[in-house]
Design a protein around this motif. Structure first.
Motif, PDB file in Angstrom:
ATOM      1  N   GLY A   1      37.902 -17.992 132.141  1.00  0.00           N
ATOM      2  CA  GLY A   1      36.582 -18.497 131.772  1.00  0.00           C
ATOM      3  C   GLY A   1      36.499 -19.149 130.402  1.00  0.00           C
ATOM      4  N   TRP A   2      37.583 -19.188 129.678  1.00  0.00           N
ATOM      5  CA  TRP A   2      37.598 -19.787 128.343  1.00  0.00           C
ATOM      6  C   TRP A   2      38.572 -20.964 128.314  1.00  0.00           C
ATOM      7  N   HIS A   3      38.242 -21.987 127.514  1.00  0.00           N
ATOM      8  CA  HIS A   3      39.147 -23.122 127.346  1.00  0.00           C
ATOM      9  C   HIS A   3      39.153 -23.559 125.881  1.00  0.00           C
ATOM     10  N   GLN A   4      40.191 -24.300 125.513  1.00  0.00           N
ATOM     11  CA  GLN A   4      40.342 -24.727 124.128  1.00  0.00           C
ATOM     12  C   GLN A   4      39.305 -25.774 123.759  1.00  0.00           C
ATOM     13  N   GLU A   5      38.792 -25.657 122.559  1.00  0.00           N
ATOM     14  CA  GLU A   5      37.859 -26.642 122.019  1.00  0.00           C
ATOM     15  C   GLU A   5      38.631 -27.797 121.397  1.00  0.00           C
ATOM     16  N   GLY A   6      39.836 -27.526 120.914  1.00  0.00           N
ATOM     17  CA  GLY A   6      40.666 -28.580 120.337  1.00  0.00           C
ATOM     18  C   GLY A   6      41.052 -28.344 118.894  1.00  0.00           C
ATOM     19  N   PHE A   7      40.546 -27.299 118.280  1.00  0.00           N
ATOM     20  CA  PHE A   7      40.848 -27.010 116.883  1.00  0.00           C
ATOM     21  C   PHE A   7      41.719 -25.773 116.803  1.00  0.00           C
ATOM     22  N   SER A   8      42.704 -25.791 115.905  1.00  0.00           N
ATOM     23  CA  SER A   8      43.523 -24.611 115.647  1.00  0.00           C
ATOM     24  C   SER A   8      43.749 -24.500 114.152  1.00  0.00           C
ATOM     25  N   GLY A   9      44.006 -23.281 113.691  1.00  0.00           N
ATOM     26  CA  GLY A   9      44.256 -23.049 112.275  1.00  0.00           C
ATOM     27  C   GLY A   9      44.222 -21.568 111.976  1.00  0.00           C
TER      28      GLY A   9
ATOM     29  N   VAL B   1      30.133 -26.389 114.393  1.00  0.00           N
ATOM     30  CA  VAL B   1      29.809 -26.980 115.697  1.00  0.00           C
ATOM     31  C   VAL B   1      28.861 -26.154 116.555  1.00  0.00           C
ATOM     32  N   TRP B   2      28.789 -24.845 116.325  1.00  0.00           N
ATOM     33  CA  TRP B   2      27.952 -23.994 117.178  1.00  0.00           C
ATOM     34  C   TRP B   2      26.624 -23.788 116.474  1.00  0.00           C
ATOM     35  N   THR B   3      25.764 -24.766 116.591  1.00  0.00           N
ATOM     36  CA  THR B   3      24.491 -24.746 115.872  1.00  0.00           C
ATOM     37  C   THR B   3      23.348 -24.171 116.697  1.00  0.00           C
ATOM     38  N   ASP B   4      23.511 -24.057 118.000  1.00  0.00           N
ATOM     39  CA  ASP B   4      22.484 -23.492 118.871  1.00  0.00           C
ATOM     40  C   ASP B   4      23.120 -22.330 119.632  1.00  0.00           C
ATOM     41  N   MET B   5      22.769 -21.122 119.268  1.00  0.00           N
ATOM     42  CA  MET B   5      23.408 -19.932 119.832  1.00  0.00           C
ATOM     43  C   MET B   5      22.985 -19.623 121.266  1.00  0.00           C
TER      44      MET B   5
END
Length: 82
Positions: A33-41, A53-57
């Motif tokens: 049920g989870w997939h990569q957003e594209g950012f790693s670090g 990026v997650w401005t609306d919870m």
């Protein structure tokens, strides 16, 4: 002197179908049920990315339901005013 625990792990920013964000270890398989957003670090970098990026919870399904309700209310108001 106590040895400091330094997290050198690489993490991924991940999200689910409800567009809820989290971090996950880069060297592990993603949970269902989870997939990569594209950012790693680092953990800190990934959490900062989520903060940007997650401005609306609200879950996606709730946002869609609220948008449909608002559109229905607007259509009724337009009909009454018309």
């Amino acid at each position: 002197m106590a040895e400091l625990n330094v997290d050198t792990q690489t993490y991924l920013v991940v999200l689910n179908d409800e567009e809820q964000y989290s971090i996950w270890w880069a060297d592990r398989a993603l949970p269902a049920g989870w997939h990569q957003e594209g950012f790693s670090g680092s953990k800190e970098e990934c959490l900062a990315r989520i903060g940007e990026v997650w401005t609306d919870m609200r879950p996606l399904s709730l946002r869609l339901q609220m948008a449909e309700a608002a559109a229905g209310t607007a259509a009724v108001a337009e009909t009454v005013a018309g």
